[in-house]
Scaffold this motif. Structure first.
Motif, PDB file in Angstrom:
ATOM      1  N   GLN A 178      19.727 -25.418   1.162  1.00 52.33           N
ATOM      2  CA  GLN A 178      19.699 -26.678   1.914  1.00 52.33           C
ATOM      3  C   GLN A 178      21.069 -27.368   1.873  1.00 52.33           C
ATOM      4  N   ALA A 179      21.591 -27.564   0.659  1.00 54.39           N
ATOM      5  CA  ALA A 179      22.865 -28.283   0.511  1.00 54.39           C
ATOM      6  C   ALA A 179      24.020 -27.491   1.103  1.00 54.39           C
ATOM      7  N   VAL A 180      24.067 -26.196   0.799  1.00 55.24           N
ATOM      8  CA  VAL A 180      25.187 -25.387   1.298  1.00 55.24           C
ATOM      9  C   VAL A 180      25.052 -25.183   2.810  1.00 55.24           C
ATOM     10  N   GLY A 181      23.803 -25.096   3.283  1.00 57.89           N
ATOM     11  CA  GLY A 181      23.591 -24.984   4.724  1.00 57.89           C
ATOM     12  C   GLY A 181      24.163 -26.186   5.464  1.00 57.89           C
ATOM     13  N   GLU A 182      23.980 -27.367   4.892  1.00 55.95           N
ATOM     14  CA  GLU A 182      24.558 -28.578   5.512  1.00 55.95           C
ATOM     15  C   GLU A 182      26.076 -28.505   5.547  1.00 55.95           C
ATOM     16  N   ASP A 229      16.044 -26.845   9.198  1.00 52.96           N
ATOM     17  CA  ASP A 229      15.282 -25.670   9.646  1.00 52.96           C
ATOM     18  C   ASP A 229      16.149 -24.421   9.689  1.00 52.96           C
ATOM     19  N   GLU A 230      17.370 -24.601  10.186  1.00 47.89           N
ATOM     20  CA  GLU A 230      18.274 -23.440  10.288  1.00 47.89           C
ATOM     21  C   GLU A 230      18.627 -22.895   8.910  1.00 47.89           C
ATOM     22  N   ALA A 231      18.862 -23.802   7.948  1.00 49.33           N
ATOM     23  CA  ALA A 231      19.183 -23.365   6.589  1.00 49.33           C
ATOM     24  C   ALA A 231      18.002 -22.610   5.977  1.00 49.33           C
ATOM     25  N   GLN A 232      16.788 -23.125   6.184  1.00 46.16           N
ATOM     26  CA  GLN A 232      15.602 -22.444   5.645  1.00 46.16           C
ATOM     27  C   GLN A 232      15.413 -21.076   6.290  1.00 46.16           C
ATOM     28  N   GLN A 233      15.682 -21.016   7.579  1.00 49.45           N
ATOM     29  CA  GLN A 233      15.545 -19.738   8.294  1.00 49.45           C
ATOM     30  C   GLN A 233      16.522 -18.698   7.730  1.00 49.45           C
ATOM     31  N   LEU A 234      17.752 -19.132   7.504  1.00 49.21           N
ATOM     32  CA  LEU A 234      18.763 -18.210   6.993  1.00 49.21           C
ATOM     33  C   LEU A 234      18.476 -17.821   5.544  1.00 49.21           C
ATOM     34  N   ALA A 235      17.881 -18.748   4.797  1.00 44.78           N
ATOM     35  CA  ALA A 235      17.578 -18.477   3.389  1.00 44.78           C
ATOM     36  C   ALA A 235      16.466 -17.442   3.232  1.00 44.78           C
ATOM     37  N   MET A 238      21.186 -23.612  16.594  1.00 43.78           N
ATOM     38  CA  MET A 238      22.331 -22.813  16.180  1.00 43.78           C
ATOM     39  C   MET A 238      22.495 -21.663  17.158  1.00 43.78           C
ATOM     40  N   GLY A 239      23.658 -21.548  17.742  1.00 42.60           N
ATOM     41  CA  GLY A 239      23.901 -20.491  18.704  1.00 42.60           C
ATOM     42  C   GLY A 239      24.212 -19.175  18.025  1.00 42.60           C
ATOM     43  N   LEU A 240      24.246 -18.109  18.838  1.00 45.78           N
ATOM     44  CA  LEU A 240      24.505 -16.774  18.294  1.00 45.78           C
ATOM     45  C   LEU A 240      25.882 -16.702  17.636  1.00 45.78           C
ATOM     46  N   ALA A 241      26.869 -17.280  18.303  1.00 41.97           N
ATOM     47  CA  ALA A 241      28.226 -17.223  17.760  1.00 41.97           C
ATOM     48  C   ALA A 241      28.300 -17.921  16.406  1.00 41.97           C
ATOM     49  N   GLN A 242      27.626 -19.075  16.294  1.00 40.05           N
ATOM     50  CA  GLN A 242      27.654 -19.807  15.021  1.00 40.05           C
ATOM     51  C   GLN A 242      26.919 -19.024  13.932  1.00 40.05           C
ATOM     52  N   THR A 243      25.790 -18.418  14.318  1.00 42.65           N
ATOM     53  CA  THR A 243      25.044 -17.600  13.347  1.00 42.65           C
ATOM     54  C   THR A 243      25.909 -16.459  12.832  1.00 42.65           C
ATOM     55  N   SER A 301      26.581 -16.855  -3.335  1.00 44.95           N
ATOM     56  CA  SER A 301      25.815 -17.248  -4.532  1.00 44.95           C
ATOM     57  C   SER A 301      25.355 -18.695  -4.424  1.00 44.95           C
ATOM     58  N   ARG A 302      26.268 -19.556  -3.977  1.00 38.82           N
ATOM     59  CA  ARG A 302      25.915 -20.972  -3.846  1.00 38.82           C
ATOM     60  C   ARG A 302      24.817 -21.154  -2.811  1.00 38.82           C
ATOM     61  N   PHE A 303      24.917 -20.415  -1.695  1.00 33.90           N
ATOM     62  CA  PHE A 303      23.931 -20.582  -0.628  1.00 33.90           C
ATOM     63  C   PHE A 303      22.539 -20.186  -1.096  1.00 33.90           C
ATOM     64  N   PHE A 304      22.422 -19.021  -1.751  1.00 28.17           N
ATOM     65  CA  PHE A 304      21.080 -18.580  -2.147  1.00 28.17           C
ATOM     66  C   PHE A 304      20.538 -19.401  -3.324  1.00 28.17           C
ATOM     67  N   ALA A 305      21.433 -20.066  -4.071  1.00 32.30           N
ATOM     68  CA  ALA A 305      20.972 -20.958  -5.139  1.00 32.30           C
ATOM     69  C   ALA A 305      20.483 -22.290  -4.563  1.00 32.30           C
ATOM     70  N   ASN A 306      21.127 -22.736  -3.487  1.00 29.60           N
ATOM     71  CA  ASN A 306      20.765 -24.033  -2.900  1.00 29.60           C
ATOM     72  C   ASN A 306      21.029 -24.007  -1.388  1.00 29.60           C
TER      73      ASN A 306
END
Length: 198
Positions: free
Chosen positions: A28-32, A39-45, A1-6, A21-26
Motif C-alpha cells: 500500500q505505502a510503496v504503491g503510493e 486498488d492498483e497496489a492491491q492488484q499488483l501485490a 493505471m495504463g499499460l505503459a505505467q504497469t 522487498s519494500r513493495f511486498f512488505a508494504n
C-alpha cells in the motif's frame, strides 16, 4: 493505471531488489510512492513475490551473459569479480531499446569507471575496460571518430589478455583512435604510444 505505467512499475520491481522487498512488505505505502491508487497496489501485490524474484534473477543473469560477451577481456581478468560488480550495477540501470545489450555493456563500463575505479585491482583493468568500451562505441555505424587515451600500452595489454597470456603491463601513455571515412566504410583503428614511464 495504463499499460505503459504497469510495465514501468513492473520493470522497476524486477530490477530493483530493495524496492521489490519494500513493495511486498508494504504494497500500500510503496504503491503510493509509485503513483498507484489503493486498488492498483492491491492488484499488483497479488503477484507471487517468489515468482517475481525468480524472474528478476533470470533477467539479470541473461543481462550478465550478454554483457560478458561484449566485454570479454574485462571478464577474463576480473573473473567472479565481474559478476559481483554487475549485480551492484544492475540495481541502478534498466536498459531499453533495440540495442539494449550494447547500451547495457557501455553503461556497466561507465558504472565501473565512475563509481568502482578505486576498488578495481589491479588498476590497469580500468584501462582495459575503457578500451573495450571505446571499441563498442566506435563500432556503431553512426560513429565516425573515437579517440581515447590510456595510461598503459593498451594494445599490448589487450593482445596478451586476448591470447590468454600473462598480461603485458607497461606504463606507457597511449592514444587509441578509431575512425571510418564514410558510414559504410570499414572501421579503422590504431594506437599511438607516447613515451615510456619508468
Amino acid at each position: 493505471m495504463g499499460l505503459a505505467q504497469t510495465q514501468q512499475i513492473l520493470a522497476q520491481l524486477y530490477t530493483n531488489s530493495v524496492l521489490r522487498s519494500r513493495f511486498f512488505a508494504n504494497p500500500q505505502a510503496v504503491g503510493e510512492e509509485l503513483g498507484l491508487n489503493s486498488d492498483e497496489a492491491q492488484q499488483l501485490a497479488k503477484l507471487s513475490a517468489q515468482q517475481v524474484n525468480l524472474f528478476a534473477s533470470s533477467l539479470k543473469r541473461k543481462r550478465l551473459g550478454e554483457v560478458r560477451e561484449l566485454l570479454p577481456l574485462t571478464y577474463s581478468v576480473l573473473g567472479k569479480g565481474f559478476a559481483e560488480l554487475f549485480w551492484r550495477y544492475a540495481e541502478t540501470y534498466i536498459p531499453t531499446g533495440i540495442k539494449k545489450h550494447l547500451e547495457d555493456a557501455i553503461a556497466f563500463s561507465t558504472f565501473i569507471e565512475v563509481t568502482q575505479r578505486e576498488s578495481i585491482n589491479p588498476p590497469w583493468v580500468v584501462d582495459l575496460l575503457r578500451y573495450e568500451k571505446a571499441w563498442l562505441q566506435a563500432a556503431e555505424p553512426s560513429s565516425r571518430l573515437t579517440v581515447c587515451w590510456f595510461r598503459y600500452a593498451i594494445d599490448k595489454l589487450a593482445r596478451t589478455v586476448q591470447q590468454d597470456e600473462t598480461p603485458v603491463v607497461l606504463m606507457q601513455p597511449a592514444i587509441a583512435i578509431w575512425f571510418r571515412l564514410s558510414p559504410r566504410s570499414h572501421l579503422r583503428h590504431f594506437v599511438l604510444k607516447l613515451y615510456a614511464m619508468r
